[in-house]
Design a protein around this motif. Structure first.
Motif, mmCIF file in Angstrom:
data_model
loop_
_atom_site.group_PDB
_atom_site.id
_atom_site.type_symbol
_atom_site.label_atom_id
_atom_site.label_comp_id
_atom_site.label_asym_id
_atom_site.label_seq_id
_atom_site.Cartn_x
_atom_site.Cartn_y
_atom_site.Cartn_z
ATOM 1 N N SER A 152 72.021 60.069 66.552
ATOM 2 C CA SER A 152 71.331 58.788 66.730
ATOM 3 C C SER A 152 70.673 58.712 68.098
ATOM 4 O O SER A 152 69.576 58.155 68.242
ATOM 5 C CB SER A 152 72.312 57.627 66.542
ATOM 6 O OG SER A 152 73.327 57.641 67.536
ATOM 7 N N TYR A 153 71.305 59.300 69.115
ATOM 8 C CA TYR A 153 70.721 59.317 70.460
ATOM 9 C C TYR A 153 69.433 60.149 70.477
ATOM 10 O O TYR A 153 68.435 59.760 71.100
ATOM 11 C CB TYR A 153 71.732 59.893 71.455
ATOM 12 C CG TYR A 153 71.210 60.024 72.865
ATOM 13 C CD1 TYR A 153 71.006 58.894 73.657
ATOM 14 C CD2 TYR A 153 70.921 61.272 73.403
ATOM 15 C CE1 TYR A 153 70.513 59.011 74.952
ATOM 16 C CE2 TYR A 153 70.434 61.395 74.692
ATOM 17 C CZ TYR A 153 70.231 60.266 75.461
ATOM 18 O OH TYR A 153 69.736 60.384 76.733
ATOM 19 N N GLU A 156 66.702 58.193 68.798
ATOM 20 C CA GLU A 156 66.239 57.126 69.684
ATOM 21 C C GLU A 156 65.245 57.658 70.718
ATOM 22 O O GLU A 156 64.238 57.009 71.018
ATOM 23 C CB GLU A 156 67.434 56.475 70.389
ATOM 24 C CG GLU A 156 68.264 55.588 69.481
ATOM 25 C CD GLU A 156 69.503 55.066 70.201
ATOM 26 O OE1 GLU A 156 69.452 54.924 71.438
ATOM 27 O OE2 GLU A 156 70.515 54.818 69.532
ATOM 28 N N LYS A 157 65.507 58.840 71.265
ATOM 29 C CA LYS A 157 64.590 59.436 72.222
ATOM 30 C C LYS A 157 63.248 59.742 71.558
ATOM 31 O O LYS A 157 62.188 59.575 72.182
ATOM 32 C CB LYS A 157 65.188 60.722 72.797
ATOM 33 C CG LYS A 157 66.371 60.484 73.733
ATOM 34 C CD LYS A 157 66.917 61.781 74.295
ATOM 35 C CE LYS A 157 65.936 62.444 75.231
ATOM 36 N NZ LYS A 157 66.506 63.670 75.846
ATOM 37 N N LEU A 159 62.011 58.041 69.080
ATOM 38 C CA LEU A 159 61.375 56.744 68.843
ATOM 39 C C LEU A 159 60.707 56.195 70.102
ATOM 40 O O LEU A 159 59.733 55.444 70.023
ATOM 41 C CB LEU A 159 62.415 55.746 68.327
ATOM 42 C CG LEU A 159 62.730 55.809 66.829
ATOM 43 C CD1 LEU A 159 63.898 54.911 66.501
ATOM 44 C CD2 LEU A 159 61.520 55.402 66.016
ATOM 45 N N HIS A 160 61.237 56.555 71.266
ATOM 46 C CA HIS A 160 60.610 56.118 72.518
ATOM 47 C C HIS A 160 59.193 56.668 72.641
ATOM 48 O O HIS A 160 58.302 56.028 73.203
ATOM 49 C CB HIS A 160 61.443 56.574 73.719
ATOM 50 C CG HIS A 160 62.634 55.706 73.977
ATOM 51 N ND1 HIS A 160 62.533 54.359 74.237
ATOM 52 C CD2 HIS A 160 63.961 55.992 74.014
ATOM 53 C CE1 HIS A 160 63.745 53.843 74.429
ATOM 54 N NE2 HIS A 160 64.629 54.818 74.293
ATOM 55 N N GLU A 167 61.635 58.521 61.818
ATOM 56 C CA GLU A 167 62.786 58.283 62.694
ATOM 57 C C GLU A 167 63.573 57.051 62.257
ATOM 58 O O GLU A 167 64.804 57.039 62.310
ATOM 59 C CB GLU A 167 62.334 58.123 64.145
ATOM 60 C CG GLU A 167 61.988 59.416 64.857
ATOM 61 C CD GLU A 167 60.653 59.982 64.425
ATOM 62 O OE1 GLU A 167 59.859 59.209 63.845
ATOM 63 O OE2 GLU A 167 60.394 61.176 64.670
ATOM 64 N N LEU A 171 67.566 56.805 61.175
ATOM 65 C CA LEU A 171 68.548 55.841 61.685
ATOM 66 C C LEU A 171 69.186 55.059 60.542
ATOM 67 O O LEU A 171 70.393 54.779 60.566
ATOM 68 C CB LEU A 171 67.873 54.875 62.667
ATOM 69 C CG LEU A 171 67.522 55.416 64.055
ATOM 70 C CD1 LEU A 171 66.860 54.338 64.884
ATOM 71 C CD2 LEU A 171 68.771 55.933 64.769
ATOM 72 N N THR A 235 70.329 48.832 67.770
ATOM 73 C CA THR A 235 69.162 49.682 67.985
ATOM 74 C C THR A 235 68.099 49.434 66.926
ATOM 75 O O THR A 235 66.903 49.325 67.237
ATOM 76 C CB THR A 235 69.582 51.165 67.960
ATOM 77 O OG1 THR A 235 70.575 51.395 68.964
ATOM 78 C CG2 THR A 235 68.387 52.073 68.224
ATOM 79 N N TYR A 239 64.334 48.043 67.679
ATOM 80 C CA TYR A 239 63.104 48.764 67.341
ATOM 81 C C TYR A 239 62.281 48.019 66.298
ATOM 82 O O TYR A 239 61.054 48.139 66.275
ATOM 83 C CB TYR A 239 63.442 50.170 66.861
ATOM 84 C CG TYR A 239 63.697 51.120 67.993
ATOM 85 C CD1 TYR A 239 62.674 51.499 68.858
ATOM 86 C CD2 TYR A 239 64.967 51.620 68.229
ATOM 87 C CE1 TYR A 239 62.913 52.355 69.917
ATOM 88 C CE2 TYR A 239 65.217 52.482 69.295
ATOM 89 C CZ TYR A 239 64.185 52.846 70.129
ATOM 90 O OH TYR A 239 64.415 53.686 71.190
#
Length: 311
Positions: A152-153, A156-157, A159-160, A167, A171, A235, A239
């Protein structure tokens, strides 16, 4: 698939062709013939052997002539080139002479025993083997939960950098996996608590300590699952708000562009009418006057819209 193993104090785990006292019978998605063969040679009830072959079977313990324990066990799978997580029931059946495990899929929990990766594992110590299986199940829940957290981390990166559906769907799949894990772990907790109250599973004080360790590991997995679920939900909500905000910004920008581009069309349309009395109609510099007027209106509108944070 039917596999039969046996071990002793001085020998390593060996594979057998026939069922012997003190052996371990591992059944992976068994056929009807294999079920009948094991039932006849071990006196294990057929409904006990078939219990774990139902994907919807809930975690429980049942004691008749032999002991049946059904727990949900974690699995990993590949779906659309992405690692997903799910749970399936596993049955551990302890008879007077053998111990039987039944599952729809081959699990790392059982393959670790079959590959000799577990120390102090002996097939004839049926009660201890049962507790060791339960402990490995709890351990793999913790391992997979940490994998979900790391995955998940990473998502998330990604998705940034770019908010894409891929993505977000990843999730969502991880959140679904956590729901499956949470439901299964809570069901396992009830079964483990029942086992702790049964004297038949506490012949030795060491076995009671092992079972208590299993319960502690299971509770830790439940807490981790709850924490990761809350984080993932937060999260996803964050998002979703970011995507909605970006869409609003794009729509606002397009609306401002539409307003600015409408001004030249409006003015040129008015001055382009084929009627008499048009200002600067007979002036040789009329085009440049109109063009200057349009540029002035466009710049003014851009300035006003920019002040209102439309760009």
């Amino acid at each position: 698939m039917l596999s039969i193993y046996s071990s002793s104090e001085n020998k390593q785990l060996t594979k057998l062709e026939n069922i012997e006292p003190g052996c371990w019978i591992n059944m992976i998605d068994p056929s009807e013939e294999e079920l009948i063969f094991v039932s006849k040679n071990t006196n294990a009830p057929m409904d006990f052997l078939r219990a774990a072959l139902d994907e919807e079977e809930t975690s429980r313990i049942d004691i008749e002539d032999c002991t049946l324990i059904i727990l949900d066990i974690p699995f990993t799978d590949i779906d659309d080139n992405s690692l997903t997580y799910d749970t399936y029931p596993i049955a551990v059946i302890q008879t007077d002479t053998v111990i039987i495990t039944v599952c729809l899929k081959n699990s790392k929990v059982l393959s670790d025993f079959g590959d000799g990766k577990i120390s102090s594992f002996f097939t004839y110590k049926r009660q201890r083997f049962m507790l060791q299986v339960l402990y490995r199940i709890a351990k793999y829940y913790l391992i997979y939960l940490r994998q979900i957290d790391k995955k998940s981390y990473i998502v998330e990166k990604q998705l940034h950098k770019s908010l894409r559906n891929k993505e977000l769907l990843q999730l969502l799949a991880l959140e679904k996996s956590l729901v499956y894990f949470s439901t299964s772990l809570k069901g396992n907790e009830i079964t483990l608590e029942k086992m702790l109250k049964l004297d038949i599973l506490q012949q030795y004080e060491e076995d009671k300590d092992v079972l208590e360790d299993v319960i502690i590991e299971n509770k830790q997995a439940i807490e981790m699952c709850s924490t990761y679920t809350d984080i993932l939900k937060g999260t996803m909500d964050a998002y979703s708000s970011v995507i909605s905000n970006k869409l609003n910004i794009v729509m606002k920008f397009l609306a401002a562009i539409t307003i600015v581009m409408a001004i030249p069309n409006l003015v040129s349309g008015l001055f382009g009418m084929n009627v008499g009395g048009i200002p600067y109609g007979n002036n040789t510099n009329g085009f440049w006057y109109v063009f200057t007027f349009i540029v002035f209106l466009v710049i003014s509108s851009i300035y006003i819209l920019n002040k209102k944070d439309m760009f």
